[in-house]
Motif scaffolding. Structure first.
Motif, PDB file in Angstrom:
ATOM      1  N   THR A 487       0.856  -1.184   0.000  1.00 25.53           N
ATOM      2  CA  THR A 487       0.000   0.000   0.000  1.00 25.53           C
ATOM      3  C   THR A 487       0.892   1.234   0.000  1.00 25.53           C
ATOM      4  N   PHE A 488       0.583   2.215  -0.868  1.00 29.58           N
ATOM      5  CA  PHE A 488       1.442   3.373  -1.055  1.00 29.58           C
ATOM      6  C   PHE A 488       0.847   4.622  -0.414  1.00 29.58           C
ATOM      7  N   GLU A 495       3.532   2.627   2.283  1.00 30.25           N
ATOM      8  CA  GLU A 495       2.996   2.701   3.639  1.00 30.25           C
ATOM      9  C   GLU A 495       3.165   1.365   4.350  1.00 30.25           C
ATOM     10  N   SER A 496       2.822   0.254   3.681  1.00 31.01           N
ATOM     11  CA  SER A 496       2.955  -1.058   4.297  1.00 31.01           C
ATOM     12  C   SER A 496       3.037  -2.126   3.219  1.00 31.01           C
ATOM     13  N   ILE A 497       3.626  -3.275   3.602  1.00 31.78           N
ATOM     14  CA  ILE A 497       3.714  -4.433   2.720  1.00 31.78           C
ATOM     15  C   ILE A 497       3.235  -5.647   3.509  1.00 31.78           C
ATOM     16  N   ALA A 522       2.884 -11.798   7.213  1.00 29.03           N
ATOM     17  CA  ALA A 522       3.768 -10.771   7.755  1.00 29.03           C
ATOM     18  C   ALA A 522       3.375  -9.418   7.178  1.00 29.03           C
ATOM     19  N   ARG A 523       3.402  -8.384   8.034  1.00 25.44           N
ATOM     20  CA  ARG A 523       3.113  -7.017   7.590  1.00 25.44           C
ATOM     21  C   ARG A 523       4.315  -6.140   7.929  1.00 25.44           C
ATOM     22  N   TYR A 524       4.867  -5.475   6.909  1.00 22.94           N
ATOM     23  CA  TYR A 524       6.068  -4.658   7.076  1.00 22.94           C
ATOM     24  C   TYR A 524       5.750  -3.203   6.758  1.00 22.94           C
ATOM     25  N   THR A 525       6.152  -2.276   7.662  1.00 21.35           N
ATOM     26  CA  THR A 525       5.973  -0.842   7.449  1.00 21.35           C
ATOM     27  C   THR A 525       7.350  -0.193   7.356  1.00 21.35           C
ATOM     28  N   PRO A 526       7.725   0.321   6.172  1.00 28.56           N
ATOM     29  CA  PRO A 526       9.058   0.921   6.019  1.00 28.56           C
ATOM     30  C   PRO A 526       9.289   2.126   6.915  1.00 28.56           C
ATOM     31  N   ALA A 527       8.208   2.848   7.306  1.00 26.45           N
ATOM     32  CA  ALA A 527       8.388   4.051   8.115  1.00 26.45           C
ATOM     33  C   ALA A 527       9.113   3.751   9.421  1.00 26.45           C
TER      34      ALA A 527
END
Length: 825
Positions: A487-488, A495-497, A522-527
């Motif tokens: 999600t961008f 925003e999240s993967i 798994a949910r990854y947030t680059p922030a």
């Protein structure tokens, strides 16, 4: 991609009008060539000549149909030089099949028989009009009504009857219901049927936006049937399109079938549509997003009576840029644009090294399209991120003819996310980290923005999805799965993967420090670089394995946060002969409601009904902080739920008969810890509870604070603090293995000490208990013992034993007094 195609469509309309001018020039030159009748004017003309009331009329017929008619008020021949002059001339051209009704008229024409030149002196007016009914009507019949004729005006046209060439150095003006314009200089070559517009070609189209086309030079040929413009440039209020050269391929009816633009094909403009943005024209122009597109070549195919766009093929260094905040840039070697009805772009097929970049908004102000009302505290504030997609092939699907709706890649695709470059970046900042995402195929979804454009909103990748975090000087951190969904953010960046299906993760560290993870999702947030694992998650940090309902991991720091039915197992432990409670090489197990682990210091904090055990040794508390490397722990409890430990007195290590089998005890201990309700308490066991416990296995020292209570088989002792010192596991009296229960050597309790046995009670300020002989030494207060049969005994120091009735009382004179006390059992 839609911008250059949209501008080229305008370009086609303008060049179609320009082509009409060319056709007019052809008619002019051809009909002037037919006017060799003037060489015999008036008596030797050789055609049917009629004198009328208003002058003369000349006509030529072929196959029973009149080709043209020339009317002149006066015809005069000069005897000295043989020249002829016609005044108030009107020429009507019907065509060989009478399908035309074109008119050429002017005040003066002159003919020179020596040079063969026919010259129009002064202005010449030309009206071009089709007459489809002329084929069936009577000869020379005028159309019932003239419909939208094309009008041209020039001067000083020179036609040579010998070569068939015609030219004019003057300006040529034209006007149609759709456009108007002009050019300077016209040349026609009769042998090759080539018409050339020398310079300064200008075309202005009708409409509110008033687009215009200019070219440096133009040439029309009949074989091949095409129009070539040099340095064409189409301009309107919102942009321009230009190239080094453009070739228009024409059909039998002079309709444009194909346009080939070559050399530095460029389009510049603004991407916003004021109608869609819901703004006024002035505001829309100011807020529109500037765009730029270029290619080495553009090949456009058209079809139908209205020259509808069918396909557009852009080749050679194709690039499309959307400038400004959150700008995007696309590159490819080849782009094919497919059109639907009304010249609306339907799909864009980009191939051969496709790259799509989006630059983040590096500003604290909310970007266009961001959700209103969101507080900065609702989620971690992400740093600006740049985004790049590369793939062999990308297919873009366009909504409403201008807005990207979705995109699909073919072949191995890659997404790269990196922090945006900022002027405030410090040299001492940590190395910039890149996130690289790969998958066999990506499907992207674009959302509309208030300015009429689109932004990348989400992306699905499968199969073989992988996320790699890479930073200079650090090992790559990699997570893989069967699929992922990204999600961008509105301002750019991810925003999240979410990864699903056999998720695995590793941080690339050496095996003794490596963190690995497995889960279904798994949910990854680059922030914040947090990876949240769910669906039977399992994390291995060095020699620690943790399972829980959900596990959150910080991919930057290595921290882990587990929640719900947490269980950790520490393995690969070395035996510590000088240790005690946690000295064996057996795994150490911990369970709790939640866990926070610091991988860098090997420290983990367990909270919520925490239980830590190794072999038969158990510690239970609401909170346990465990240092794996030092085998050091801190346990914290409450009044309702204190810290609990069980030790064995060294002189009485034999246990009572258990209520379960030995195999069942082993299974329970490994899986759930040695629970008291599952195994009977040994006769020599000493259970100690308190509000706080700190234990160091290297020192074999357990320190208790806050409401300390020790419960033995035949006594209880309470105090404010207590220190328990354990026997080294290698020196236990029965030479048991290091996996046996920890044995107490002695314990020192201080502060409001109270000892209770079945029939006596002792108080003092300090207690030293020695497990080997079951001896209590009580001092401070002064100490006292109350016995139901013997009464109360007080002294400076009281020494008594748990297994018999002896009590040793030391007085102030330091003379011991021994009292034999009988204690009923």
């Amino acid at each position: 991609m839609p911008l250059p195609v949209y501008r080229l469509r305008r370009w086609l309309v303008a060049t179609a009008v320009l082509f009409t001018i060319v056709v007019a020039g052809m008619y002019l030159s051809a009909r002037l060539r037919e006017r060799n009748v003037l060489k015999e004017v008036p008596g030797r003309i050789g055609y049917d000549i009629k004198q009328t009331a208003s002058g003369f009329q000349f006509s030529k017929s072929e196959a029973g149909r009149t080709v043209f008619t020339i009317r002149a008020r006066d015809v005069k021949e000069f005897k000295l030089n043989g020249r002829a002059q016609l005044r108030n001339v009107s020429i009507i051209l019907y065509g060989r099949d009478s399908s035309r009704f074109d008119q050429i008229y002017g005040d003066d024409f002159a003919y020179d028989p020596k040079s063969g030149d026919v010259t129009a002196q002064g202005e010449v007016q030309i009206d071009l009009e089709a007459n489809p009914e002329g084929v069936t009507n009577l000869d020379q019949a005028a159309p019932k009504a003239l419909k939208n004729p094309i009008h041209l005006k020039t001067r000083d046209v020179v036609f040579n009857k010998e070569t068939g060439n015609a030219s004019s150095e003057a300006r040529v003006d034209f006007r149609t219901p759709q456009a108007s314009g002009w050019a300077v200089g016209v040349h026609y070559l009769g042998k090759t049927n080539t018409l050339t517009l020398d310079s300064q070609i200008h075309v202005t189209l009708a409409g509110d936006s008033a687009p215009s086309l200019v070219a440096a030079h133009g040439q029309f040929t009949k074989d091949p049937h095409q129009l070539v413009l040099d340095q064409p440039r189409m301009t309107q209020a919102r942009g321009t399109v230009q190239s080094d050269q453009a070739t228009f391929f024409l059909g039998e009816n002079n309709q444009v079938q194909r346009v080939l633009a070559t050399g530095n094909v460029n389009a510049e403009g603004r991407g916003a549509d004021s109608a869609k943005a819901g703004e006024g024209q002035e505001n829309a122009s100011q807020s529109a997003i500037p765009m730029h597109a270029r290619a080495d070549q553009a090949d456009l195919s058209l079809a139908g009576k209205n020259n509808q766009m069918r396909t557009a093929v852009l080749t050679g260094n194709v690039q499309v840029d959307r400038l400004g905040p959150g700008g995007m840039q696309g590159n490819a070697a080849r782009v094919v644009v497919d059109f639907a009805a009304e010249n609306q772009v339907r799909t864009v097929h980009a191939s051969d090294g496709v790259r799509l970049q989006q630059h983040a908004v590096n500003s604290s102000s909310p970007p266009a399209g961001a959700a209103p009302g969101r507080s900065s505290t609702d989620q971690p504030s992400p740093g600006p991120q740049d985004f790049e997609l590369t793939a062999p092939v990308v297919d873009f699907f366009v909504a409403e003819g201008q807005r990207l709706d979705r995109a699909v890649t073919s072949g191995a695709a890659q997404i790269t996310i990196s922090p945006a470059q900022t002027q405030s970046a410090q040299a001492s900042s940590p190395p910039a980290q890149r996130t690289i995402i790969t998958a066999g195929k990506f499907e992207a979804k674009f959302d509309p923005t208030p300015d009429g454009q689109s932004r990348l909103a989400s992306m699905h990748g499968a199969p073989g999805a992988k996320i790699v975090n890479s930073a200079s000087g650090q090992p790559d951190r990699v997570s893989s799965s069967q699929m992922l969904d990204a999600t961008f953010l509105p301002q750019g960046g991810i925003e999240s993967i979410v990864q699903q299906g056999t998720v695995t993760y590793t941080d690339g560290q050496p095996s003794d420090k490596r963190t690995q993870a497995w889960a279904d999702r798994a949910r990854y947030t680059p922030a914040d670089q947090i990876l949240v694992l769910s669906g039977s998650p399992r994390v291995n940090q060095g020699s620690m394995v943790t399972t829980a309902r959900t596990i959150r991991m910080n991919r930057a720091s290595g921290e882990a946060f587990a929640e719900g039915d947490v269980k950790s197992t520490y393995s690969e432990l070395k035996e510590q002969p000088n240790g005690a409670l946690l000295a064996s090489s057996s795994p150490i197990h911990v369970t709790s409601a939640s866990m926070t682990a610091l991988n860098s210091t090997a420290i983990a904090l367990y909270q919520g009904n925490a239980r830590l055990w190794q072999d038969a040794n158990l510690i239970a508390a609401p909170s346990i902080e465990f240092d794996r490397d030092r085998r050091f722990l801190t346990a914290r409890g409450t009044h309702a739920q204190p810290v609990s430990t069980v030790l064995v007195q060294s002189s009485q290590a034999k246990s009572r008969k258990t209520t379960v089998t030995e195999d069942e005890q082993k299974t329970n201990t490994q899986e759930n810890g040695p629970a008291i309700h599952q195994i009977s308490t040994p006769a020599s066991a000493l259970a100690i509870t308190s509000a706080l416990l700190t234990y160091s296995d290297a020192d074999r020292h357990a320190h208790y604070e806050g409401g300390v209570l020790a419960r033995g088989a035949d006594f209880t002792a309470s105090a404010k603090t207590a220190d328990a010192y354990l026997v080294p596991r290698a020196q236990t009296s029965n030479n048991q293995s290091l996996g046996g229960p920890a044995q107490l050597d002695h314990m020192v309790a201080e502060g409001s000490v109270l000892i209770q046995q079945p029939k006596r009670r002792a108080t003092g300020q300090k207690l030293v208990y020695t497990a080997a002989d079951d001896k209590f030494v009580l001092t401070g207060g002064p100490p006292s013992i109350f016995d139901a049969e013997q009464g109360k005994i007080t002294g400076v120091s009281l020494t008594f034993y748990n297994r018999d009735d002896r009590v040793l009382v030391e007085g102030e004179a330091s003379t011991p007094v021994v009292t034999q006390t009988r204690v009923a059992r």
